[in-house]
Design a protein around this motif. Structure first.
Motif, PDB file in Angstrom:
ATOM      1  N   GLY A 143      34.343  38.343  27.828  1.00  9.72           N
ATOM      2  CA  GLY A 143      34.383  38.402  29.291  1.00  9.72           C
ATOM      3  C   GLY A 143      33.047  38.187  29.967  1.00  9.72           C
ATOM      4  O   GLY A 143      32.918  38.424  31.165  1.00  9.72           O
ATOM      5  N   ARG A 156      37.525  36.049  33.467  1.00  9.75           N
ATOM      6  CA  ARG A 156      38.807  36.669  33.843  1.00  9.75           C
ATOM      7  C   ARG A 156      39.476  35.968  35.021  1.00  9.75           C
ATOM      8  O   ARG A 156      40.698  35.980  35.140  1.00  9.75           O
ATOM      9  N   ASP A 157      38.666  35.366  35.916  1.00 11.69           N
ATOM     10  CA  ASP A 157      39.246  34.696  37.078  1.00 11.69           C
ATOM     11  C   ASP A 157      39.891  33.361  36.716  1.00 11.69           C
ATOM     12  O   ASP A 157      40.546  32.742  37.551  1.00 11.69           O
ATOM     13  N   ARG A 173      52.615  39.677  26.074  1.00  5.40           N
ATOM     14  CA  ARG A 173      52.204  38.595  26.947  1.00  5.40           C
ATOM     15  C   ARG A 173      52.039  39.101  28.366  1.00  5.40           C
ATOM     16  O   ARG A 173      52.800  39.953  28.820  1.00  5.40           O
ATOM     17  N   GLY A 174      51.065  38.556  29.054  1.00  6.40           N
ATOM     18  CA  GLY A 174      50.887  38.894  30.456  1.00  6.40           C
ATOM     19  C   GLY A 174      50.615  37.621  31.238  1.00  6.40           C
ATOM     20  O   GLY A 174      50.230  36.605  30.665  1.00  6.40           O
ATOM     21  N   GLY A 175      50.855  37.684  32.565  1.00  2.00           N
ATOM     22  CA  GLY A 175      50.620  36.508  33.395  1.00  2.00           C
ATOM     23  C   GLY A 175      51.647  35.440  33.107  1.00  2.00           C
ATOM     24  O   GLY A 175      52.801  35.723  32.806  1.00  2.00           O
ATOM     25  N   TYR A 185      51.979  44.318  35.260  1.00  2.00           N
ATOM     26  CA  TYR A 185      50.551  44.638  35.183  1.00  2.00           C
ATOM     27  C   TYR A 185      49.768  43.441  34.668  1.00  2.00           C
ATOM     28  O   TYR A 185      50.252  42.665  33.852  1.00  2.00           O
ATOM     29  N   ASP A 186      48.539  43.324  35.166  1.00  2.00           N
ATOM     30  CA  ASP A 186      47.696  42.174  34.861  1.00  2.00           C
ATOM     31  C   ASP A 186      47.037  42.347  33.486  1.00  2.00           C
ATOM     32  O   ASP A 186      45.887  42.773  33.378  1.00  2.00           O
ATOM     33  N   LEU A 187      47.794  42.019  32.445  1.00  2.00           N
ATOM     34  CA  LEU A 187      47.269  42.164  31.087  1.00  2.00           C
ATOM     35  C   LEU A 187      46.146  41.171  30.815  1.00  2.00           C
ATOM     36  O   LEU A 187      45.295  41.403  29.951  1.00  2.00           O
ATOM     37  N   ARG A 189      43.633  40.439  32.783  1.00  2.00           N
ATOM     38  CA  ARG A 189      42.365  41.075  33.129  1.00  2.00           C
ATOM     39  C   ARG A 189      42.073  42.264  32.231  1.00  2.00           C
ATOM     40  O   ARG A 189      40.925  42.559  31.935  1.00  2.00           O
ATOM     41  N   LEU A 190      43.111  42.952  31.795  1.00  2.00           N
ATOM     42  CA  LEU A 190      42.870  44.082  30.896  1.00  2.00           C
ATOM     43  C   LEU A 190      42.277  43.597  29.570  1.00  2.00           C
ATOM     44  O   LEU A 190      41.372  44.217  29.010  1.00  2.00           O
ATOM     45  N   GLY A 193      37.350  40.886  28.392  1.00  2.00           N
ATOM     46  CA  GLY A 193      36.266  41.856  28.335  1.00  2.00           C
ATOM     47  C   GLY A 193      36.599  43.110  27.547  1.00  2.00           C
ATOM     48  O   GLY A 193      35.854  44.081  27.603  1.00  2.00           O
ATOM     49  N   LEU A 198      41.848  46.083  22.157  1.00  2.00           N
ATOM     50  CA  LEU A 198      43.230  46.371  22.554  1.00  2.00           C
ATOM     51  C   LEU A 198      44.217  45.441  21.861  1.00  2.00           C
ATOM     52  O   LEU A 198      45.353  45.823  21.587  1.00  2.00           O
TER      53      LEU A 198
END
Lengths: 426, 472
Positions: A143, A156-157, A173-175, A185-187, A189-190, A193, A198
């Motif tokens: 990140g 992240r952006d 999966r996220g997004g 939830y925004d996985l 961005r989690l 970084g 995780l």
């Protein structure tokens, strides 16, 4: 280190003998002086899942490994049994230039992605360290902002979607694949970084951008070091849309440009169309006035190579120096840290408030003081690399904000704490 | 979950003892907090705490924990997915009075603000510094920064500048258990997980934000707006793709279709060409050379795609006129029929025409004409179905049409929501885009923040059925 025959057998059963190392070559994947018992090169996300499941059954410590360009970050691993190297997980899944999106596997090299995008006149403005070796998964997992972060934003952006194998062995999966998305939830961005604590990122969808029509880099040599950050901030305030404002120590400036201004060099990048670039350069000249002893403009074919060397600052600026200190402070505060870099080698992102300082592991008391000052200014200090002895005395990260919450988040995705244990959180 | 009569006075007493001055309990007063702008749901809260400080929020959350009362934070209530609808008999914590600008830091281009601050007021306040807050949802004249954070709001100018989360540097968060944490800050990098990024867009389910550190963006030196009309939707959509393919990223790229234009013209008289099948509003900003070159490129591409008319606005007054109809669209539509159902989906930009055609077919099957006004540049569709609730079966037909449209968008590689959130409206559709493992991971994250499941429960994630989580 002796490896249990069982572990090797298990891993070979999952990915085949050609994708497992257990001999002395594991030393190439050492982290803070510790080599893993086994190195495994999964070729599919299902294999990653099976590896993590097997590790979880045995409570083995797993570290994801991309190009190894940022492996010096973090505290020494509490357990390091298996290195999961993502480099054979390197397919381009889907590239849709008209949608400005690209879906790739995590082990794809950043240079390969850059080549692919360039053919369509596009790019991903991340400027990772070691662009020739770093993988997209490693860039996102770390990140870290690149040299144009203040203008383009951090990794992240640029992440629209992510797939990762969490510490419980499940694929999550996220997004998605669209440039806008608020669904769950925004996985992304989690995981960006999270330093492999995780999940092991296996696939990413990035937003990409058109390449600017033209880039120019102004190199300003300064007669005295004291003025470098001050001039950089003046440029930031008075010249519109710089793509990067960098400060470089005198010795590194000489290595890079062949000229050695006593006060180091200020490098200002502009991107856009010719008339705007000329007007930005002339504004820059008038802001610099008599404060620069030389003013050179690097453009066209000379620029990409020079820029790549700058991105490689751990090797260029940090050559032969064992300690990389990454300081991040509110940008306006950067001037206060000029005395801390005086006489040392550094590359600073003056627009973004980031200083990469390279040094010997001497003066630990000075490091403690620097961290205290960075924290007092509202910023942070991280070690990008350091000998084990220094890391033992000086934590790689500042005290975490909201540590109990971080710990609960870690447990939510990695209940047995097998992923990168101890590197960022326990 | 409801409050027993004998408990009611104990809860009220606890709020007062904790120093909270304003607690509403009168059914008439609390009724306006029973719903947001989502047509689907409402629920009467037992208490509305009107917070006057961050301390009030902490105190209220602690009382809620003591009595196991679910609580829902609320800004302006303009959300349209039911995110601010409370739990029946629960507590609404209104943040509308936490609307101060606490610090403007022009040297670091950021500001600390209260969550109740109205979006537009922030940009107006920082204008003297030559800065603005970039995300501008259509509701920006009334919606609050806190609400924008909760829903990760978008807006026309997010194409180039990014959605809310790209502009939130830090947060002060009251955890669902009452502790206060500060996440992020003015520096670029902090150690630990990006919980700031996780909280943005979490729809109030991970805690209550009491202070927000927003990024401020320099005002562009030059700005040009083009209004381009086309005889066919396909031409307009092809022009959108061609603009992006040419390497131009306009700061805004909005489309309106003919039914929408007709309504706007009839009620607002924005001066749009009413005979066009589709109109694009394209905005480019930046340095003069770039703006001139891009405006010319866009105009050329439009003409090459059979544009009937290209209007160019260079001064603020002309610009305002071109934007006026777009900004007033929803108000105009409200005059058409008493009710409308506004959708929010995103599809890959390249599938726009195909999806729009399918949407029209579905709507016609149910007896509606869809109105489309949307962010074409990022594929964010907002088909509107207007109906009259009083007309028998109309509401049910609107819902059924909506469900079919959702499936078409997902099948085209799209997602459930671009900028309005999941809330109650779409929570049970989440399995269309997320696997059981994805949803289980999200549930565990929710629990990591909110072990007692009190922070805006039953939003965003599909309701759990018995025995689901057994694996963990």
């Amino acid at each position: 280190m002796a490896v249990s025959a069982d572990l090797r057998e298990t891993l070979v059963g999952l990915v085949g003998p050609e994708n497992v190392l257990t001999g002395p070559e594991t030393l190439l994947y050492a982290v803070d002086g510790v080599a893993p018992k086994a190195v495994v090169f999964p070729e599919t996300r299902d294999q990653v899942r099976e590896i993590v499941r097997a590790a979880r059954r045995e409570r083995l410590g797993v570290l994801p490994f991309g190009g190894g360009t940022k492996v010096g970050f973090g505290n020494p691993p509490a357990a390091y049994d298996i290195a999961v190297v993502t480099r054979r997980l390197n397919r381009v899944v889907d590239y849709s230039p008209a949608d400005l999106t690209v879906v790739v596997e995590a082990g794809l090299g950043f240079d390969r992605l850059t080549d692919l995008l360039r053919r369509e006149g596009q790019f991903l403005p991340l400027d990772p360290v070691g662009p020739g070796r770093s993988t997209v998964g490693g860039i996102v997992a770390a990140g870290l902002g690149g040299l144009r972060r203040a203008f383009y934003g951090p990794p992240r952006d640029w992440v629209l979607g992510v797939a990762a194998v969490a510490g419980d062995g499940e694929l999550i999966r996220g997004g998605g694949r669209t440039v806008k998305n608020v669904s769950g939830y925004d996985l992304c961005r989690l995981l960006a970084g999270s330093w492999g604590s995780l999940g092991i990122i296996v696939e990413l969808c990035f937003k990409v951008f058109p390449l600017p029509p033209e880039d120019v880099l102004a190199v300003l040599g300064l007669p005295a070091p004291a003025d470098l950050f001050g001039l950089g901030r003046d440029v930031w305030r008075q010249v519109p849309y710089p793509a990067a404002i960098l400060g470089l120590d005198a010795e590194s400036a000489r290595t890079l440009t062949g000229r050695g201004p006593a006060g180091g060099a200020l490098l200002v990048l502009f991107s856009g169309v010719r008339p705007d670039l000329e007007s930005q350069l002339s504004q820059l000249r008038s802001v610099a006035g008599g404060r620069a002893e030389f003013f050179e403009v690097v453009r066209d074919d000379d620029l990409p190579g020079l820029w790549a060397r700058l991105c490689d600052h751990p090797d260029l600026v940090g050559r032969d120096l064992p300690v990389w200190v990454r300081l991040s402070v509110p940008p306006a505060e950067i001037g206060a840290f000029a005395p801390n870099v005086a006489g040392r080698r550094f590359l600073a992102d003056i627009a973004g408030g980031i200083i990469n300082l390279y040094r010997e592991p001497d003066d630990p008391a000075g490091m403690v003081d620097l961290r205290r000052r960075a924290n007092a200014a509202g910023g942070s200090l991280a070690l990008g690399r350091a000998p084990a002895a220094l890391k033992a005395a000086f934590p790689a990260w500042d005290a975490l904000p909201a540590p109990e919450l971080m710990d609960r988040v870690k447990r939510a995705l990695d209940p047995d704490g097998i992923l990168s244990p101890g590197r960022l959180v326990r | 979950m409801t409050v027993q009569i004998h408990q009611r006075s104990a809860v009220l007493e606890a709020f007062r003892a904790a120093g909270i001055r304003q607690v509403l309990t009168d059914p008439v007063e609390v009724a306006i907090f029973a719903k947001d702008a989502c047509p689907l749901d409402q629920a009467m809260p037992a208490f509305v705490v009107v917070a006057e400080s961050a301390d009030d929020v902490v105190a209220a959350v602690r009382v809620c924990n003591r009595f196991s009362l679910p609580f829902t934070a609320r800004g302006a209530g303009t959300g349209i997915s039911g995110g601010a609808v409370p739990v029946e008999g629960g507590v609404v914590i209104s943040l509308a009075k936490l609307n101060r600008i606490l610090e403007v830091d022009p040297e670091n281009r950021c500001a600390w603000v209260g969550p109740g601050l109205v979006n537009l007021q922030l940009s107006e306040h920082v204008r003297p510094y030559g800065l603005h807050y970039a995300p501008d949802p259509s509701s920006y004249m009334v919606s609050t920064i806190g609400g924008n954070v909760a829903e990760n709001a978008g807006g026309p100018h997010c194409l180039a500048y990014g959605v809310t989360t790209n502009h939130i540097l830090g947060l002060e968060l009251v955890l669902p258990t009452g502790e206060v944490v500060t996440l992020g800050g003015k520096a670029a990098e902090y150690p630990g997980f990006d919980l700031r990024g996780l909280v943005v867009g979490s729809e109030g389910t991970l805690g209550i934000v009491t202070r927000v550190l927003v990024k401020l963006t320099p005002n562009p030196p030059e700005l040009r707006t083009l209004l381009i009309s086309f005889r066919s939707l396909a031409d307009a959509a092809a022009a959108v793709s061609a603009v992006i393919a040419a390497g131009v990223i306009p700061v805004a790229l909005e489309m309106m279709d003919r039914p929408c234009l007709e309504v706007i013209e009839e009620y607002v008289h924005a001066g749009y060409p009413a005979d066009a099948e589709a109109v694009l509003i394209v905005e480019v900003d930046g340095l003069p050379g770039k703006v001139a070159a891009e405006a010319e490129q866009v105009a050329q591409i439009a003409r090459a795609h059979n544009a009937v008319e290209v209007r160019l606005a260079t001064d603020p007054e002309q610009r305002a006129r071109l934007w006026f109809g777009r900004r007033a669209a929803f108000g105009a539509i409200a005059k058409l029929k008493p009710n409308y159902y506004l959708h929010d989906f995103v599809v890959p930009r390249t599938r726009l025409v195909e999806v729009l055609t399918q949407i029209r077919t579905i709507c016609e099957k149910y007896g509606f004409v869809p109105l489309n006004v949307f962010h074409a540049g990022d594929g964010n569709l907002h088909p509107l179905i207007v109906y009259d609730y009083a007309e028998a079966g109309a509401y049910e037909r609107a819902l059924r049409a909506g469900q079919e449209i959702i499936r078409v968008c997902i099948a085209a590689g799209g997602t459930l929501s671009g900028e309005h959130g999941i809330g109650i409206e779409k929570r049970d559709l989440m399995p269309l885009v997320f696997s059981p493992e994805d949803l289980a991971a999200m549930r565990r994250l929710k629990r990591a923040f909110d072990p007692n499941n009190l922070a805006n429960p039953d939003k965003l994630l599909p309701l759990e059925t018995a025995g689901q989580e057994a694996a963990h």
